[in-house]
Structures are given as structure tokens and as C-alpha cells.
Design a protein around this motif. Structure first.
Motif, PDB file in Angstrom:
ATOM      1  N   UNK A   1      -1.603   0.792  13.661  1.00 23.08           N
ATOM      2  CA  UNK A   1      -2.303   0.810  12.384  1.00 23.08           C
ATOM      3  C   UNK A   1      -3.422  -0.202  12.353  1.00 23.08           C
ATOM      4  N   UNK A   2      -4.368   0.031  11.437  1.00 27.72           N
ATOM      5  CA  UNK A   2      -5.529  -0.850  11.296  1.00 27.72           C
ATOM      6  C   UNK A   2      -5.657  -1.413   9.890  1.00 27.72           C
ATOM      7  N   UNK A   3      -4.708  -1.101   9.016  1.00 29.24           N
ATOM      8  CA  UNK A   3      -4.795  -1.554   7.630  1.00 29.24           C
ATOM      9  C   UNK A   3      -4.412  -3.024   7.520  1.00 29.24           C
ATOM     10  N   UNK A   4      -4.835  -3.682   6.440  1.00 32.92           N
ATOM     11  CA  UNK A   4      -4.403  -5.067   6.212  1.00 32.92           C
ATOM     12  C   UNK A   4      -2.889  -5.200   6.147  1.00 32.92           C
ATOM     13  N   UNK A   5      -2.204  -4.178   5.612  1.00 34.53           N
ATOM     14  CA  UNK A   5      -0.740  -4.232   5.508  1.00 34.53           C
ATOM     15  C   UNK A   5      -0.103  -4.304   6.890  1.00 34.53           C
ATOM     16  N   UNK A   6      -0.624  -3.516   7.841  1.00 31.93           N
ATOM     17  CA  UNK A   6      -0.068  -3.536   9.196  1.00 31.93           C
ATOM     18  C   UNK A   6      -0.442  -4.830   9.910  1.00 31.93           C
ATOM     19  N   UNK A   7      -1.643  -5.341   9.656  1.00 39.48           N
ATOM     20  CA  UNK A   7      -2.026  -6.617  10.254  1.00 39.48           C
ATOM     21  C   UNK A   7      -1.096  -7.735   9.773  1.00 39.48           C
ATOM     22  N   UNK A   8      -0.776  -7.733   8.480  1.00 36.95           N
ATOM     23  CA  UNK A   8       0.168  -8.722   7.939  1.00 36.95           C
ATOM     24  C   UNK A   8       1.552  -8.530   8.544  1.00 36.95           C
ATOM     25  N   UNK A   9       1.957  -7.267   8.692  1.00 41.19           N
ATOM     26  CA  UNK A   9       3.266  -6.975   9.270  1.00 41.19           C
ATOM     27  C   UNK A   9       3.362  -7.502  10.702  1.00 41.19           C
ATOM     28  N   UNK A  10       2.320  -7.295  11.500  1.00 43.35           N
ATOM     29  CA  UNK A  10       2.334  -7.805  12.876  1.00 43.35           C
ATOM     30  C   UNK A  10       2.517  -9.309  12.895  1.00 43.35           C
TER      31      UNK A  10
ATOM     32  N   UNK B   1       3.872 -11.180  10.566  1.00 43.41           N
ATOM     33  CA  UNK B   1       5.225 -11.514  10.109  1.00 43.41           C
ATOM     34  C   UNK B   1       6.246 -11.301  11.218  1.00 43.41           C
ATOM     35  N   UNK B   2       6.143 -10.161  11.902  1.00 43.69           N
ATOM     36  CA  UNK B   2       7.080  -9.861  12.983  1.00 43.69           C
ATOM     37  C   UNK B   2       6.979 -10.902  14.093  1.00 43.69           C
TER      38      UNK B   2
ATOM     39  N   UNK C   1      11.198  -6.590  15.855  1.00 41.79           N
ATOM     40  CA  UNK C   1      11.806  -7.912  15.689  1.00 41.79           C
ATOM     41  C   UNK C   1      12.767  -8.206  16.846  1.00 41.79           C
ATOM     42  N   UNK C   2      13.504  -7.200  17.263  1.00 40.56           N
ATOM     43  CA  UNK C   2      14.446  -7.368  18.374  1.00 40.56           C
ATOM     44  C   UNK C   2      13.704  -7.553  19.701  1.00 40.56           C
TER      45      UNK C   2
END
Length: 694
Positions: A386-395, A397-398, A425-426
Motif C-alpha cells: 500500500x501507498x496510503x498514509x494509513x499503511x505507512x503508519x502501519x509499517x 508501528x509493526x 509482527x511475528x
């Protein structure tokens, strides 16, 4: 004959007649002209033409060059200060000229000389000292010439007229030589362009290069190549020129994505595709064949147009075209037969280069996809696409949480990718070499939950024929993923909380405590905070699981992720199917991004899987994209209606499941597979939604 007005007429006689002034011959030899002083202008013309013919610079002596060389010689021979060749009536526009610009005779006078086929010497405007020779050329190449000067002698009128007649006779031959030289030069440029095109290896840059080459060779504003894409819904055998489908043009300036898709039977392009015959349009505004809707869509005004069919390399005579090569808006005038010949000669080079580039593109895409899969397999990681800000934040966080053992609660609608987050995460943490065990809590009844999670000893219950470890033991040293935690029964919640706090399990029917070292990641599509408020979920378990909570937004709220995810799934399923990697057309991309994706990433994944296994082309077109439940389907609750969010979600789930079941004609195993669920989970979900009798 006077100085004020002198006229010589060309009297038409039979060959035996005599008398009167002789008609100047079409061509006079230079030697004969030199013996007659009255014909000195014609001798000057002959000298100019001879000098032009003996040029050694390699350029052909064209009509313009001959006129430019002859006019000053003829004017000097009669003492004129200016000379100009005049076009045909009614406009009498000036053409090639020499000397000082002056006032031309009235159109009526010019027309009278042409009608009478008579040369005249008349005053030049208001200047009484200046006179003008009006000399009809007697040929379409030179309708009339005008020489102007002070004190022009009437006795020079026959010689000047003879010279103009000679020039008129010579111009067509010079024009033909010029055309032959221009034709040869253009075909030399065509050969050079074809050589340059062979060096372009990728289809995108190649299409741009082909358009640029066509514009240069034809001196036009734009060019595009339209390739036929059959309609997979009704053209299973690949189609032909009589088949349905679309013509997709690239490059298409002014169109989002650089592609213009039109019906295969629309406009001049569609006519050329179906007939296999070239077409030229000199006046697009008044030609009914031109599709005005295309100009309306692109904002471009088509004035002139040339289109030729495009055939596959090695195609037999009478074969079906694969597309159309189109050029638009010639810089001056309309497209000519030579332009058509040039574009038709460029078309086979274009088809061959495109075939090679398309094959290479497919190989490169397959190679890159294989390399990405190999890299993922090498480090054991699943990627967050993904390229959205939400996916960037998720990366981010993970990456920060992976190294910890903190419990993580992932929330979001069904199909948003919660298990993918748990797997990441794993894989990115110190437990990556340990097991990853997933449990669907919604599928576990309270009587089975304890045995599944904690294990049982032999004889613990009727069917316990042997001891079996539970999911916590199996996940020891790794990660336990508890999916749909919000659907766990109250009794199961209490037992789970105790294990999470003590990190010890006791098997059903056993008494020995078994320590477990497990990281827990939980996920739910329910609002746990609301469940805690209405006492259907334990608050202490909620706080225990939600040390870190991350919400995954639905796919409809991050449309910039749709295309990267679709391309990822295309590569994955194309490799599994053993077929070349197809690409998404511009129109298909638009349709994917316009869909609301009620089933989120899971729906997108299933859609692309169908496309890969059911399609056979190298391009995915909009007609191949079918959605189980389109936005706005009757019966769905719209935003802002009277239904609450919970009720609307429940109604949507019912309709979504019903649509899947209808699609597979009631086959529940296939419906579960389509929805990404186990069959038992599907029955359970339908029971929760009150769909047992549906």
C-alpha cells in the motif's frame, strides 16, 4: 499599341493559317531566343533554368527554386523592378516574387486578361511613370505573372510573355522533380526512424517514440496507436476484426492514464479496424465518420485525420488487423496520398517493435514478480502492500512493535488484513523462528474452546482417545493469533484471561500446569469498547489484550492502496496459474478505484484471482472485473439513513453473504471459499445473522 495600354492576344488558328502575331511556343530553345532581341527575357529564363539544372549541391531543382531563379532574370531583361506570380481566380493570391512589393492590378483586370488569354501593359496604380505587364501563363502551375517597373517598353511585351509561358511549361517538371526528391527524403527519414524504434525495448516508451516519429514524418500534431482488446464476456476465442471489444489508444494526451478506450466500431478508427482499409479525413467538423464524443472527452479539436490498419508481424494477406495507427491535424492542409503511404510503411515496423516490446514487458514483469516472491520467501516475510498514509503508519508501528512481546489488538472490518498484520509482527520479531498459530474464536463453541486452546488428556471426554496439546502449547516460543476475539463466549473469555495473566495452561482432564511462552495478537471486526459497555465482553480482558491497539481502515478509505494491492495479487496468482503476468489497463484501474470494496482486501483478492484464472489476454480490461455486490445495490442502507451503524453493518453482511450464495447457486462450500471462510464458520455467521431459513 501605345505605352498607356498595349495588348497581345493569343488567336487560335488551324495549323495552316497565317497572319497576325505568332503564338509564343511552349518551350523556346536558348539559341533561337538569343538571335531575337525581342525575346531576350526568354533567353534569360533559359540561362536561369540551365544554371539551376547544373547545380551540384545534390538538391533537386523544385518549382519554387526555379521561380526564384527565373523571376529576377526575366525582370532584369525588361527593366522591371518587381515580379510576382499570381494564383488562380477568384482570389488571385500572390505567390513567388522578386523585388519591391507594389500594388497589384485590380482583380477585374487580371480576370479579363485570363478570360481573353491576352498579355497587357497598363499603368501601375497612381504612379504615372510606372507600368505593369500582365502576362497569363496559360497553365495551372502559373495562372498569371505581373512585372512592374518605370518606363517598361511595349516592344518587350512579347518577349516577357514568351518567357512566362516557358516558365509555366517548366514548373510542373520542376515540381515533379521536387516531389520525387521529397519522397525519397521522407522515406530515408522513415528508415532512420524505424532503426531508432528497434532500440526501444519497453512498450510505454515505444508507443511514445512511435507517436513522435509519425508526427515528425507526417508534419502533424498528434499520433496514437489503437490496439484491439476483445470483450471477454462474449468473445472467448480472442475475437477478430468483427468481434466486440474496445480499441485502446496510447499515447492519449489529455486523458487520465494516457489511454483512450473507445468501442471497436466507433468513428474513423473503428471503420479502419473493421474494413482493413486506410482512411483520410480532410474536414473533421463536417465528416459524419468522426466521433465528436472523443474530442469532447479529451478537449482536443480534430481538424484532419489519417488512419491505417495495423497488422500483426507475419500476418497473411486478408488477415485481421490488431489495431489502427492514427495521425491527427496536419500542420498545413490535409493529409496526402504520400502521407498515407508513409504511415502505412511505418505501421509494420510499429507492429513488429510492439510485439517484441510486449513480450519483453511480460518477461520483465514476471521476472520482477518472481524476484519479489523469492526475496519474501528468503527472509520469511509477508509484505504490507500500500501507498496510503494509513499503511505507512502501519509499517512504522509493526516495525517498532515487532521486537517487543506486548499484546496487540488489531481492529477493523472483515477482510482488511488483520491476520497479515499479525503475521508481519511475528515475522519481523525475535519469535520469527517459532510457530505462528491462528485460531478463529468465532468458530469455537464454549464446550470446544477450552480443549482447542488448552489441550486435553486422554479420556478427558468421550471422544478424547489420545492426549492432544492445545493452541497455546503449539504456539510456545512463537505467536498465537486470536481472530474474531469479540465473538468469544463469556466463559471462554474468563479462561483466556487467566492463562494470559498466569502464562500457564492446564489441559482438560489434566492437573499438571504447563508453562507457555506465547505472544498474543488478537483481532476483531466488532466494537469491543461498545461490547464492554453493554457487558458482553470482559473489561479486564479488553485491557489485557489492548495494551497496544491498531485500527485498520477499510479499503474504501484508502483508494491509493487499491492498485498496488491489485498488482501484487496479479503477480501472485499469475505465478500460481503459470501464465504471463497481465497488466491493468487505464480503464480497469479507474474501475477498481471507483468500486467501494465492501469486502475490503479479501474482495479485491478474490476479484483478481478470478481475473487471472478466467482471463487469457495480456491486459486486464474493465469488462473482466465483476463484483459480487456493487455500491448502491437496492436494499443496502445508505449513509445518513435511519439505520444505525450496527444495523447497517448487519444488513450489509446479510446481503453480501446472500449474494455469494446466489452466485454459486447455493453451494455452501463454494460460497465459503468465495468469502474466505471455512464452511462451518459461514454457517455460524449465518446463524448469528438470522439467515438459517434463507
Amino acid at each position: 499599341m501605345t505605352a498607356d495600354s498595349a495588348t497581345i492576344s493569343q488567336t487560335r488558328r488551324s495549323p495552316g493559317e497565317s497572319g497576325g502575331a505568332p503564338r509564343p511556343p511552349a518551350v523556346l530553345p536558348a539559341a533561337a531566343l538569343d538571335r531575337n532581341a525581342a525575346l531576350a527575357p526568354a533567353a534569360a529564363l533559359a540561362r536561369a533554368a540551365g544554371a539551376l539544372a547544373r547545380r551540384t549541391d545534390g538538391d533537386a531543382a523544385g518549382a519554387d527554386a526555379l521561380a526564384a531563379a527565373a523571376l529576377p532574370e526575366i525582370a532584369a531583361a525588361v527593366g522591371a523592378r518587381a515580379a510576382v506570380l499570381i494564383g488562380p481566380p477568384p482570389h488571385f493570391r500572390p505567390g513567388s516574387s522578386w523585388g519591391r512589393d507594389g500594388e497589384l492590378p485590380p482583380r477585374e483586370t487580371l480576370a479579363d486578361c485570363l478570360d481573353r488569354d491576352a498579355a497587357r501593359l497598363v499603368p501601375a496604380g497612381d504612379d504615372e511613370t510606372c507600368t505593369t505587364m500582365i502576362l497569363p501563363g496559360g497553365a495551372p502551375a502559373l495562372p498569371i505573372a505581373v512585372l512592374t517597373g518605370r518606363g517598361l517598353n511595349p516592344t518587350d511585351l512579347p518577349g516577357a510573355w514568351a518567357a512566362i509561358r516557358c516558365l509555366a511549361a517548366l514548373l510542373p517538371g520542376a515540381g515533379a522533380a521536387e516531389n520525387a526528391a521529397g519522397r525519397a527524403a521522407r522515406f530515408e527519414r522513415l528508415a532512420a526512424a524505424a532503426a531508432r524504434l528497434s532500440a526501444v525495448k519497453e512498450s510505454g516508451p515505444l508507443l511514445e517514440a512511435l507517436a513522435s516519429a509519425a508526427c515528425d514524418l507526417l508534419d502533424c500534431d498528434r499520433a496514437s496507436i489503437f490496439l484491439h482488446v476483445p470483450d471477454p464476456a462474449s468473445d472467448r476465442d480472442g475475437g477478430g476484426r468483427t468481434g466486440p471489444g474496445q480499441l485502446v489508444g496510447r499515447p492519449a494526451l489529455g486523458v487520465e492514464g494516457g489511454e483512450l478506450s473507445i468501442p471497436a466500431d466507433a468513428g474513423v478508427v473503428g471503420e479502419v479496424f473493421h474494413s482493413g482499409e486506410p482512411a483520410r479525413v480532410a474536414d473533421a467538423a463536417n465528416d459524419p465518420r468522426v466521433a465528436a464524443a472523443v474530442d469532447d472527452r479529451t478537449g482536443y479539436e480534430t481538424r484532419t485525420l489519417l488512419a491505417v490498419p495495423l497488422y500483426p508481424p507475419g500476418s497473411p494477406a486478408g488477415g485481421a488487423p490488431i489495431g489502427v495507427f492514427e495521425a491527427m491535424n496536419k500542420a498545413e492542409g490535409a493529409f496526402t496520398s504520400l502521407d498515407e503511404e508513409i504511415l502505412a510503411a511505418l505501421a509494420p515496423h510499429a507492429a513488429s517493435a510492439l510485439a517484441n516490446a510486449t513480450e519483453r514487458d511480460a518477461l520483465v514483469r514476471s521476472r520482477d514478480a518472481a524476484a519479489a516472491r523469492a526475496a519474501d520467501a528468503a527472509d520469511g516475510r509477508i509484505r504490507l502492500i500500500g501507498e496510503s498514509p494509513a499503511v505507512a503508519t502501519l509499517r512504522d508501528t509493526v516495525n517498532r512493535l515487532a521486537a517487543t512481546d506486548l499484546p496487540v489488538l488489531v481492529t477493523g472490518e472483515s477482510g482488511t488484513g488483520k491476520e497479515v498484520v499479525a503475521t508481519c509482527l511475528h515475522d519481523r520479531g525475535p519469535r520469527s523462528n517459532g510457530p505462528f498459530v491462528a485460531v478463529n474464536c468465532a468458530a469455537l463453541t464454549e464446550s470446544l474452546l477450552e480443549s482447542e486452546l488448552f489441550g486435553h488428556e486422554r479420556g478427558a471426554f468421550t471422544d478424547a482417545r489420545e492426549a492432544r496439546p492445545g493452541k497455546f502449547e503449539l504456539a510456545d516460543g512463537g505467536t498465537l493469533f486470536l481472530d474474531e476475539i469479540g465473538d468469544m463466549s463469556p466463559g471462554g473469555q474468563a479462561k483466556l484471561l487467566r492463562v494470559l495473566e498466569q502464562r500457564v495452561v492446564t489441559r482438560v482432564g489434566g492437573s499438571k500446569p504447563i508453562p507457555v511462552d506465547v505472544r498474543v495478537v488478537a483481532a476483531t471486526n466488532a466494537d469491543l469498547a461498545e461490547k464492554v459497555a453493554n457487558k458482553s465482553f470482559r473489561a479486564d480482558l479488553y485491557y489485557r489484550l489492548g495494551v497496544v491497539t491498531h485500527h485498520l481502515p477499510p479499503l474504501r478509505e484508502r483508494p491509493e492502496d487499491v492498485i498496488p494491492l491489485a498488482e501484487h495479487f496479479l503477480a501472485t496468482f499469475a505465478a500460481k496459474a503459470g501464465r504471463p503476468l497481465p497488466r491493468l489497463s487505464a480503464e480497469a484501474r479507474k474501475r477498481l478505484q471507483a468500486h467501494a470494496w465492501p469486502g475490503n482486501v479479501r474482495e479485491l483478492r478474490n476479484t483478481i484471482e478470478r481475473v487471472v484464472y478466467l482471463g487469457n489476454g495480456d491486459t486486464v480490461e474493465p469488462a473482466e472485473l465483476t463484483f459480487l455486490l456493487a455500491p448502491g445495490r437496492p436494499g443496502t442502507a445508505g449513509a445518513g439513513g435511519e439505520a444505525k451503524l450496527t444495523e447497517a453493518t448487519r444488513d450489509f453482511q446479510r446481503e453480501f453473504i446472500a449474494a455469494a450464495v446466489d452466485r454459486v447457486r447455493g453451494n455452501m462450500s463454494e460460497a465459503a471459499k468465495l468469502l474466505g471462510l471455512h464452511r462451518s464458520n459461514l454457517y455460524r455467521k449465518m446463524k448469528q445473522l438470522g439467515m438459517e431459513g434463507d
